[in-house]
Design a protein around this motif. Structure first.
Motif: not given
Length: 95
Positions: A66-83
């Motif tokens: 919430g604080d870093v990844l989705v605020r990076m330039p150009g990010v529209r969508e993410t999908r996360t996989y926890a190991v």
């Protein structure tokens, strides 16, 4: 990783809003500054980048997302996989 408080390994697919040189470079520069990110690869397929990162726990990942990844330039969508289990992890290449 446990000794330094980075127990959780995650992989994140990142889809950018535009695939132009300036967006690629801005995103890559932003990723290079993040200590949580161990690897980041531009890939071909259904998304643009694959990130490998280590964080303390799921709360730390939520904050990173919430604080870093989705605020990076150009990010529209993410999908996360926890190991859940690392079956094999090496940097040794066969000769």
């Amino acid at each position: 990783p446990a000794l330094v408080g980075r127990d959780l390994l995650i992989f994140v697919e990142v889809l950018l809003d535009r695939t132009t040189g300036d967006v690629f470079e801005a995103f890559a520069e932003s990723v290079r500054r993040q200590p949580e990110v161990l690897e980041c690869h531009m890939v071909a397929g259904g998304f643009d980048y694959l990130i490998k990162a280590r964080v303390a726990d799921m709360d730390a990942y939520r904050a990173f997302l919430g604080d870093v990844l989705v605020r990076m330039p150009g990010v529209r969508e993410t999908r996360t996989y926890a190991v859940l289990e690392e079956v094999k992890s090496t940097t040794v290449l066969p000769l």
